[in-house]
Structure formats: structure tokens, C-alpha cells
Design an enzyme around this catalytic site. Structure first.
Site, PDB file in Angstrom:
ATOM      1  CG  HIS A 187      -1.972   1.034   1.381  1.00 28.74           C
ATOM      2  ND1 HIS A 187      -1.575   2.235   1.767  1.00 28.74           N
ATOM      3  CD2 HIS A 187      -3.250   0.867   1.246  1.00 28.74           C
ATOM      4  CE1 HIS A 187      -2.909   3.017   1.858  1.00 28.74           C
ATOM      5  NE2 HIS A 187      -3.833   2.133   1.744  1.00 28.74           N
TER       6      HIS A 187
ATOM      7  CE  LYS B  29      -7.210  -0.113   6.449  1.00 30.03           C
ATOM      8  NZ  LYS B  29      -7.810   0.046   5.286  1.00 30.03           N
TER       9      LYS B  29
ATOM     10  CB  CYS C 259      -3.675   3.396  -1.395  1.00 28.89           C
ATOM     11  SG  CYS C 259      -4.862   4.533  -1.246  1.00 28.89           S
TER      12      CYS C 259
ATOM     13  CD  GLN D 289      -6.820  -4.601   4.167  1.00 28.98           C
ATOM     14  OE1 GLN D 289      -7.723  -5.142   4.528  1.00 28.98           O
ATOM     15  NE2 GLN D 289      -6.876  -3.167   3.899  1.00 28.98           N
TER      16      GLN D 289
ATOM     17  CG  ASP E 238       0.744  -2.253   6.047  1.00 28.54           C
ATOM     18  OD1 ASP E 238      -0.350  -2.433   6.783  1.00 28.54           O
ATOM     19  OD2 ASP E 238       0.524  -1.592   5.038  1.00 28.54           O
TER      20      ASP E 238
HETATM   21  N1  PLP Z   1      -1.823  -0.875   4.523  1.00 33.05           N
HETATM   22  C1  PLP Z   1      -2.613  -1.500   4.137  1.00 33.05           C
HETATM   23  C2  PLP Z   1      -2.359  -2.851   3.428  1.00 33.05           C
HETATM   24  C3  PLP Z   1      -3.828  -0.963   4.072  1.00 33.05           C
HETATM   25  O1  PLP Z   1      -4.960  -1.671   3.153  1.00 33.05           O
HETATM   26  C4  PLP Z   1      -4.117   0.313   4.334  1.00 33.05           C
HETATM   27  C5  PLP Z   1      -5.672   1.024   4.275  1.00 33.05           C
HETATM   28  O2  PLP Z   1      -6.380   0.502   3.268  1.00 33.05           O
HETATM   29  C6  PLP Z   1      -3.221   0.973   5.113  1.00 33.05           C
HETATM   30  C7  PLP Z   1      -2.010   0.726   4.918  1.00 33.05           C
HETATM   31  C8  PLP Z   1      -3.486   2.323   5.491  1.00 33.05           C
HETATM   32  O3  PLP Z   1      -4.414   2.268   6.569  1.00 33.05           O
HETATM   33  P1  PLP Z   1      -4.827   3.728   7.357  1.00 33.05           P
HETATM   34  O4  PLP Z   1      -5.596   4.470   6.139  1.00 33.05           O
HETATM   35  O5  PLP Z   1      -5.790   3.357   8.170  1.00 33.05           O
HETATM   36  O6  PLP Z   1      -3.594   4.439   7.963  1.00 33.05           O
END
Ligand code: PLP
Length: 403
Positions: free
Chosen positions: A120, A223, A361, A200, A197
Site C-alpha cells: 500500500h 478496519k 493506493c 489487512q 503492515d
Molecule cells: N496498509 C494497508 C495494507 C492498507 O490496506 C491500508 C488501508 O487501506 C493502510 C495501510 C492504511 O491504513 P490507514 O489509512 O488506516 O492508515
């Protein structure tokens, strides 16, 4: 598991969209929030709102206790060694920025960081920003045709300048569940720490940071059925102690003078300013929600929905699903023929189906797949087979309309 009982906790699921029953399949972007979490927020705003860590007053102490109870709960939930390893942030994005900025201070010109094609932007751009301060080389692990990381390529990227691996546990586009323990083991055999990260993963998979031996693990409350605006950064104490503060301000200091300021102990060293203590307190209820259902039940139900929906979708002429790893979470990214993802998403919306369209993203991933974007449907524990049927019927209808 009684889905109806679960759904009763989510009034939003009874909403109509354009006169149709809403079918919410955008859970990867954000999940819905059960009433106990909403009630906890309301209760705090109506009964216990006072700034934390700043007062001798009863109400401030109550608020502080509620915030710190969540910290202890999170630590225990993900099996951290200590609550000092749990830092509250605004989300996964801020958690990764914190590490990039602060751990990044420990790096030197010419050091290398390993990322993957499926990251992401939240796990790409912070490292590029660090690269504007220092000459940092990013090495990228490619993926194979089913959307899994090429682990041979991963292993070949290490050298004496490798200082960090930053990788997602689960891809937000492909759904691939990465073999994170193996990835960490290999990095550690080269004395390289790993940031995971987990945005998900945490809604679907039981995370045990000590079993994984992750050095950093980041995730977002919104999430995982929790409130918006809260993230967690787990970090091993030995790293966090070495790292300088990320932001300056109240809460994170021990003593301030114009000549010399000293910083608070962990975790407060990384928590400048008033935190979202209301959301943090309510996050406890989101963990209750997940624990009451149980990760095994959540995973089994979501997996059944994924398999059922995928099999039927593949019968639709022109259907292409991106990400077909064996070990996959309940995310279906797809396109139909040469149709634009946006058109498919707009038409699905007219039928009450709430999905996401675009690059999610993950533009470098899109580029490696040779596409601009996909339509993405993603399931949560409250989704039903009846909803899956309606979704499949709607996709069939849209495919026929666009033909
Ligand atoms: N990393 C992953 C794999 C994501 O899917 C997301 C959000 O969709 C994020 C990071 C960013 O999360 P946040 O917008 O809650 O900071």
C-alpha cells in the site's frame, strides 16, 4: 455463529442505497462498527470526557484508566511483552511514518530497505520521504502470476547494507496472506529487523507478535470494527528505546527547559499531544467483539464466502480476478473484459452494492499487473451468503449491460 445476531449490532447494515438494500462489500477500506463500540464512544462523551494523564481529578483519572486499559488489552491481545511496546497513532499510515521518520534517523546514506510490489502507498511513500533526507535504496520483491511474493527473489535482495524489511501481512488488493513468519525468520538470519503492515491482517487473523518475532507491527482500528482515527504501532522495546521521538509536544516529555528537554519513558515518548482517548477507550469493545466471535469462526465464515463467490464469479464471461493465491483473505479484485473499473463500480452502486474501484493506493502493484485499477469486493464477518448471491447476480447483470 449466529450472523443475524451479529448483524443486529450494526444498524448501518439495514440502510438502503438508491432504494435497494445496501450490501456493504468495502470492508478492506473500512469495516462497520458494532453498537457496543458506538455506545462506548457516546458513554465517554457523555460521562467521562476529560484529558488523560494530566489531572488529579477523578474524571481525568477515569479517562486515563480507560485509555490505559485498552493499551494493556492490546498488548495482551497481540501478545506483546509489555504495554510499553504499544503506541497509539492515528492509523497504520502514521505508525509506518513514525518508524520511517524515527528509525530512519538510525540509518545512514547508502543503506537499503526491502519492500514488496504489493505494498500500500502507506508502506512506500514514508520510505521515499526518508529517501529525501538520506540516500536510502529501496529494493522491491516481485510477485508471481497468482499474486504471491517471489521468496527466492526476496532472499537474493539481502546484502550488508540491508537495514530493514517492510512488508504487508495481507495484500489489500490481492488478498494474498504472505508467509510472514518465514519472511521474518530469513531477515533475522541476516540480522535485519522487519516492519509488518498488518492493516489487512488484524481483522481476520490472530496476530501473535512474539510468535512472529516481528520488530514492528502496525494496524488500524477502523478496519477491525473499531473507531476511526486510531492506529497501533507495536515495536520491540529494544528498538523503541533506541529510536528518537517522532513528534514533540505535551505528554512525550519528562522535563522541558529552553536549554534541554528530556523525554518521557515508553510508550509516551512517541505520543505527543492529546491522543484520541475516546476512540482508544472504545477500541476495547472492538476487541471484545472479535474475541466473542473468535478468529477461527471469523476466518471460516469469510473463507467460505470467498470460495463460494469466487467460483461463481469465474463463470461470468470475461471475468478476471487478480490475486488467486491459495492462502488468501476474503478480497476479490476483478475486471470484466475491457470495461473500466469505474463504470462497473458505478453500476453496482445503482444496485445497492458498495464496492471500491481504483488503484486501492497500490499504484506500483497496478503497474506490475498492467492495469489502472480494479473493482474490489471484500467481506467481513457480518456478510451473508444471501448478500454474496445478490452481489454475484448484480455483477452478472452489469456484465450483460456493458456487453
Ligand atoms: N496498509 C494497508 C495494507 C492498507 O490496506 C491500508 C488501508 O487501506 C493502510 C495501510 C492504511 O491504513 P490507514 O489509512 O488506516 O492508515
Amino acid at each position: 455463529m449466529d450472523i443475524n445476531k451479529i448483524r443486529e449490532q450494526f444498524p448501518i447494515l439495514n440502510r438502503k442505497i438508491k432504494g435497494k438494500d445496501m450490501i456493504y462489500l468495502d470492508n478492506t477500506a473500512t469495516s462497520q462498527t458494532p453498537m457496543p463500540v458506538v455506545d462506548a464512544i457516546t458513554d465517554m462523551y457523555t460521562q467521562t470526557k476529560a484529558n488523560v494523564h494530566r489531572g488529579v481529578s477523578t474524571i481525568s483519572q477515569e479517562a486515563t484508566d480507560m485509555q490505559e486499559a485498552t493499551r494493556r488489552r492490546v498488548a495482551q491481545w497481540i501478545n506483546a511483552s509489555s504495554e510499553q511496546e504499544i503506541i497509539f497513532t492515528r492509523g497504520t499510515t502514521e505508525a509506518i511514518n513514525l518508524v520511517a521518520s524515527s528509525f530512519g534517523n538510525l540509518l545512514e546514506n547508502g543503506d537499503e530497505i526491502i519492500l514488496t510490489t504489493m505494498e500500500h502507498h502507506a508502506n512506500i511513500v514514508p520510505w521515499q520521504l526518508l529517501g529525501q533526507r538520506k540516500r536510502i535504496i529501496l529494493r522491491i520483491v516481485p510477485i508471481n502470476e497468482v499474486g504471491e511474493l517471489n521468496l527466492n527473489a526476496y532472499r537474493s535482495l539481502f546484502n550488508e547494507r540491508t537495514k530493514l524489511v517492510a512488508v504487508c501481512h495481507v495484500s489489500n488488493v490481492l488478498g494474498t496472506v504472505n508467509p510472514i513468519k518465514d519472511i521474518i525468520d530469513f531477515a533475522h538470519s541476516n540480522s535485519v529487523p522487519v516492519l509488518v503492515d498488518g492493516a489487512q491482517a488484524i481483522p481476520h487473523i490472530k496476530v501473535d507478535v512474539r510468535d512472529l518475532d516481528a520488530d514492528f507491527y502496525a494496524f488500524s482500528a477502523h478496519k477491525m470494527y473499531g473507531p476511526t482515527g486510531i492506529g497501533i504501532l507495536y515495536g520491540k522495546k529494544r528498538w523503541l528505546e533506541m529510536m528518537p521521538p517522532y513528534q514533540g509536544g505535551g505528554e512525550m516529555i519528562a522535563n522541558v527547559s529552553f536549554d534541554n528537554t528530556t523525554f518521557a519513558e515508553l510508550p509516551f515518548k512517541f505520543e505527543a499531544g492529546t491522543p484520541d482517548f475516546v476512540g482508544i477507550a472504545a477500541l476495547n469493545k472492538a476487541i471484545d467483539f472479535i474475541e466473542e466471535i473468535g478468529y477461527d469462526n471469523i476466518a471460516a465464515h469469510e473463507h467460505a464466502l470467498l470460495t463460494y463467490t469466487t467460483e461463481r464469479m469465474l463463470k461470468i464471461p470475461g471475468m478476471k480476478i487478480f490475486g488467486t493465491s491459495e492462502n488468501k483473505s476474503a478480497v476479490i479484485s476483478f475486471l470484466i473484459g475491457n470495461e473500466h473499473h469505474y463504470d462497473i463500480g458505478m453500476l453496482l452502486d445503482t444496485l445497492g452494492i458498495e464496492v471500491r474501484t481504483g488503484h486501492h493506493c497500490a499504484q506500483p502493484l497496478m503497474r506490475s499487473l498492467g492495469i489502472e485499477g480494479t473493482v474490489r469486493a471484500s467481506f467481513a464477518v457480518y456478510n451473508t451468503f444471501e448478500e454474496a448471491d445478490k452481489f454475484i447476480a448484480a455483477v452478472e447483470r452489469v456484465a450483460a449491460m456493458l456487453k
